[in-house]
Design a protein around this motif. Structure first.
Motif, PDB file in Angstrom:
ATOM      1  N   ASP A 174       0.855  -1.113  -0.072  1.00  0.00           N
ATOM      2  CA  ASP A 174      -0.050  -0.032  -0.120  1.00  0.00           C
ATOM      3  C   ASP A 174       0.993   1.403  -0.133  1.00  0.00           C
ATOM      4  O   ASP A 174       1.775   1.438   1.037  1.00  0.00           O
ATOM      5  CB  ASP A 174      -0.791   0.150   1.299  1.00  0.00           C
ATOM      6  CG  ASP A 174      -2.258  -0.768   1.272  1.00  0.00           C
ATOM      7  OD1 ASP A 174      -2.354  -1.021   0.161  1.00  0.00           O
ATOM      8  OD2 ASP A 174      -2.729  -1.035   2.134  1.00  0.00           O
ATOM      9  N   PHE A 175       0.890   1.952  -0.982  1.00  0.00           N
ATOM     10  CA  PHE A 175       1.650   3.373  -0.977  1.00  0.00           C
ATOM     11  C   PHE A 175       0.453   4.171  -0.456  1.00  0.00           C
ATOM     12  O   PHE A 175      -0.239   4.535  -1.212  1.00  0.00           O
ATOM     13  CB  PHE A 175       1.951   3.689  -2.452  1.00  0.00           C
ATOM     14  CG  PHE A 175       3.284   3.064  -2.681  1.00  0.00           C
ATOM     15  CD1 PHE A 175       4.501   3.430  -2.017  1.00  0.00           C
ATOM     16  CD2 PHE A 175       3.625   1.823  -3.619  1.00  0.00           C
ATOM     17  CE1 PHE A 175       5.846   2.620  -2.435  1.00  0.00           C
ATOM     18  CE2 PHE A 175       4.682   1.485  -3.981  1.00  0.00           C
ATOM     19  CZ  PHE A 175       5.992   1.763  -3.364  1.00  0.00           C
ATOM     20  N   THR A 176       0.774   4.710   0.646  1.00  0.00           N
ATOM     21  CA  THR A 176      -0.199   5.429   1.220  1.00  0.00           C
ATOM     22  C   THR A 176       0.077   7.023   1.398  1.00  0.00           C
ATOM     23  O   THR A 176       1.221   7.323   1.699  1.00  0.00           O
ATOM     24  CB  THR A 176      -0.389   5.116   2.961  1.00  0.00           C
ATOM     25  OG1 THR A 176      -0.445   3.415   2.844  1.00  0.00           O
ATOM     26  CG2 THR A 176      -1.665   5.568   3.498  1.00  0.00           C
ATOM     27  N   GLN A 177      -1.042   7.791   1.078  1.00  0.00           N
ATOM     28  CA  GLN A 177      -0.700   9.390   0.830  1.00  0.00           C
ATOM     29  C   GLN A 177      -0.166   9.796   2.361  1.00  0.00           C
ATOM     30  O   GLN A 177      -0.715   9.372   3.153  1.00  0.00           O
ATOM     31  CB  GLN A 177      -1.715   9.864   0.355  1.00  0.00           C
ATOM     32  CG  GLN A 177      -1.674  11.368  -0.036  1.00  0.00           C
ATOM     33  CD  GLN A 177      -2.923  11.801  -0.815  1.00  0.00           C
ATOM     34  OE1 GLN A 177      -3.810  11.408  -0.962  1.00  0.00           O
ATOM     35  NE2 GLN A 177      -2.760  13.275  -1.158  1.00  0.00           N
ATOM     36  N   ILE A 178       0.704  10.767   2.227  1.00  0.00           N
ATOM     37  CA  ILE A 178       1.339  11.434   3.579  1.00  0.00           C
ATOM     38  C   ILE A 178       0.899  12.657   3.848  1.00  0.00           C
ATOM     39  O   ILE A 178       0.415  13.381   2.776  1.00  0.00           O
ATOM     40  CB  ILE A 178       2.854  11.263   3.607  1.00  0.00           C
ATOM     41  CG1 ILE A 178       3.467  11.781   2.451  1.00  0.00           C
ATOM     42  CG2 ILE A 178       3.294   9.687   3.673  1.00  0.00           C
ATOM     43  CD1 ILE A 178       4.751  11.743   2.777  1.00  0.00           C
ATOM     44  N   ARG A 179       0.964  13.136   4.849  1.00  0.00           N
ATOM     45  CA  ARG A 179       0.582  14.515   5.278  1.00  0.00           C
ATOM     46  C   ARG A 179       1.988  15.181   5.539  1.00  0.00           C
ATOM     47  O   ARG A 179       2.862  14.697   6.192  1.00  0.00           O
ATOM     48  CB  ARG A 179      -0.322  14.285   6.500  1.00  0.00           C
ATOM     49  CG  ARG A 179      -1.893  13.990   6.645  1.00  0.00           C
ATOM     50  CD  ARG A 179      -2.452  13.740   7.833  1.00  0.00           C
ATOM     51  NE  ARG A 179      -3.574  13.285   7.806  1.00  0.00           N
ATOM     52  CZ  ARG A 179      -4.777  13.858   7.259  1.00  0.00           C
ATOM     53  NH1 ARG A 179      -4.680  15.257   7.278  1.00  0.00           N
ATOM     54  NH2 ARG A 179      -5.942  13.274   7.258  1.00  0.00           N
ATOM     55  N   SER A 180       1.666  16.436   5.196  1.00  0.00           N
ATOM     56  CA  SER A 180       2.716  17.331   5.580  1.00  0.00           C
ATOM     57  C   SER A 180       2.220  18.652   6.281  1.00  0.00           C
ATOM     58  O   SER A 180       1.462  19.220   5.553  1.00  0.00           O
ATOM     59  CB  SER A 180       3.910  17.753   4.280  1.00  0.00           C
ATOM     60  OG  SER A 180       4.543  18.731   4.664  1.00  0.00           O
ATOM     61  N   THR A 219      -4.996   6.973  -1.803  1.00  0.00           N
ATOM     62  CA  THR A 219      -5.274   8.297  -1.449  1.00  0.00           C
ATOM     63  C   THR A 219      -6.227   8.565  -0.453  1.00  0.00           C
ATOM     64  O   THR A 219      -7.252   7.697  -0.459  1.00  0.00           O
ATOM     65  CB  THR A 219      -5.576   9.078  -3.004  1.00  0.00           C
ATOM     66  OG1 THR A 219      -6.740   8.296  -3.489  1.00  0.00           O
ATOM     67  CG2 THR A 219      -4.457   9.100  -3.571  1.00  0.00           C
ATOM     68  N   LEU A 220      -6.219   9.545   0.229  1.00  0.00           N
ATOM     69  CA  LEU A 220      -6.948   9.787   1.585  1.00  0.00           C
ATOM     70  C   LEU A 220      -7.679  11.194   1.494  1.00  0.00           C
ATOM     71  O   LEU A 220      -7.267  12.050   0.977  1.00  0.00           O
ATOM     72  CB  LEU A 220      -6.243  10.142   2.830  1.00  0.00           C
ATOM     73  CG  LEU A 220      -5.370   8.704   3.206  1.00  0.00           C
ATOM     74  CD1 LEU A 220      -4.371   9.169   4.221  1.00  0.00           C
ATOM     75  CD2 LEU A 220      -6.182   7.578   3.438  1.00  0.00           C
ATOM     76  N   ASP A 221      -8.954  11.178   1.725  1.00  0.00           N
ATOM     77  CA  ASP A 221      -9.645  12.420   1.772  1.00  0.00           C
ATOM     78  C   ASP A 221      -9.562  13.071   3.188  1.00  0.00           C
ATOM     79  O   ASP A 221      -8.912  12.503   4.250  1.00  0.00           O
ATOM     80  CB  ASP A 221     -11.121  12.090   1.437  1.00  0.00           C
ATOM     81  CG  ASP A 221     -12.014  11.444   2.285  1.00  0.00           C
ATOM     82  OD1 ASP A 221     -11.459  11.406   3.664  1.00  0.00           O
ATOM     83  OD2 ASP A 221     -13.086  11.057   1.902  1.00  0.00           O
TER      84      ASP A 221
END
Ligand code: ATP
Length: 321
Positions: A13-19, A92-94
């Protein structure tokens, strides 16, 4: 002695990250695949587990093998495929932490598991055999899955099923429904999301879905409903819990945390839902509901598995113990 064997997909799982608290177009490499996530929960809680599946003979396959081995999951039947790459999924995350998936799975190694590669002795030695439908989207892993579950059933093992419907992996919804129904025909205990339960039963309300699901001769069925908690039934009892409040960061693996914790409770209480009391049953489900909520407070499916002591403490607080 292995308590739980799971067969199915193992992927990245390539999970979207937060910055700085905002989602950015960067992705972090995490182990993925629902059956392995369920084993990760069980293994963390001290249950002996083994995984059956296939990865590519590549850096991602090596990464996944190491991740499972580090969790003390028996990988003797995790096959490395020299011809096909490990499957990749971009998650991708909402803003609420809810996910959507893009799969890179054309001839992905997880779909290339052959019947002859399954170690039947491993299945013979377990108590619970767990599977889903991602290994049923393509041949040869479809035939391998059916062979394994039929063997487990013939050996009198408890069959656990969580379909994990992922629309982009199926040509059409009807094929997915057919696979979900065939999985349910083998299952003794099953967990479905509300969407899956509605697709399979044609009903809308969770309680109506549960009644239909029990017709598959399940001894236990659960329906998970994300931020609305869960509902469950045996042929004697039916119940539901609202969500346990959580500061949600990422819901990846919440369903797997729910089901891993539930199987843990099931095994710890005699592994027989036909003889269980209503109170004990609701205790097992509430514990799973809390563990799943807690798992949403951290990123990833496996890194977010909560400590059982923390889950238990929350349970006791709810019950005023
Ligand atoms: P998957 O997508 O992995 O198949 P699923 O659809 O079965 O999982 P959900 O229904 O989203 O999983 O969630 C499983 C459980 O996690 C829920 O029943 C609930 O206990 C918990 N959960 C999920 N989202 C939340 C939330 N926002 N707040 C509290 N608990 C949550």
């Amino acid at each position: 002695m292995i308590d739980v064997v799971a067969l199915g997909e193992l992927l990245i799982d390539f999970t979207q990250i937060r910055s700085n608290d905002a989602l950015v177009k960067r992705f972090e490499q995490n182990p993925g695949g629902a059956p392995a996530n369920v084993l990760a929960v069980l293994s963390k809680f001290g249950i002996k587990c083994a995984f059956i599946g296939k990865v590519g003979n590549d850096v991602f396959g090596e990464f996944l093998r190491k991740q499972l081995s580090d969790l003390s999951i028996d990988c003797r039947n995790l096959v490395s495929d020299p011809k096909h790459n490990t499957t990749l999924a971009f998650v991708t995350l909402d803003d609420k932490g809810d996910r959507s998936f893009s799969f890179y799975r054309n001839h992905g190694a997880d779909t290339c598991l052959f019947e002859k590669e399954i170690d039947l002795e491993l299945i013979k030695a377990c108590r619970i055999f767990h599977f889903g439908t991602l290994s049923m989207t393509h041949e040869p892993s479809l035939s391998a899955t059916i062979k394994a579950v039929e063997y487990a059933k013939a050996c009198g093992k408890i069959i656990s099923f969580d379909p994990n419907y992922r629309a982009p992996l199926w040509g059409d919804a009807d094929s997915a429904i057919t696979a979900m129904k065939s999985g349910l025909r083998y299952a003794d205990i099953a967990k479905l999301s509300l969407e899956e339960a509605q697709m399979v039963t044609g009903k809308t309300r969770p309680e109506d879905c549960l009644k239909e699901l029990l017709k598959y001769e399940l001894s236990f069925a659960a329906i998970t409903m994300g931020p609305q908690g869960c509902a469950y039934a045996t042929d004697k009892y039916m119940g539901a819990f609202p969500e346990y409040p959580a500061a949600v960061v990422d819901t990846t693996g919440a369903g797997d945390n729910f089901w891993g914790t539930l199987i843990f409770g099931f095994l710890s209480n005699g592994a027989n839902f036909d003889r269980i009391s209503e109170e004990r049953l609701s205790e097992i489900v509430l514990t799973a509901n809390i563990a799943a909520a807690m798992s949403t407070e951290k990123k990833g499916a496996i890194p977010s598995i909560p400590d059982f002591a923390k889950v238990r403490a929350a349970f006791e607080e709810i019950n005023g113990k």
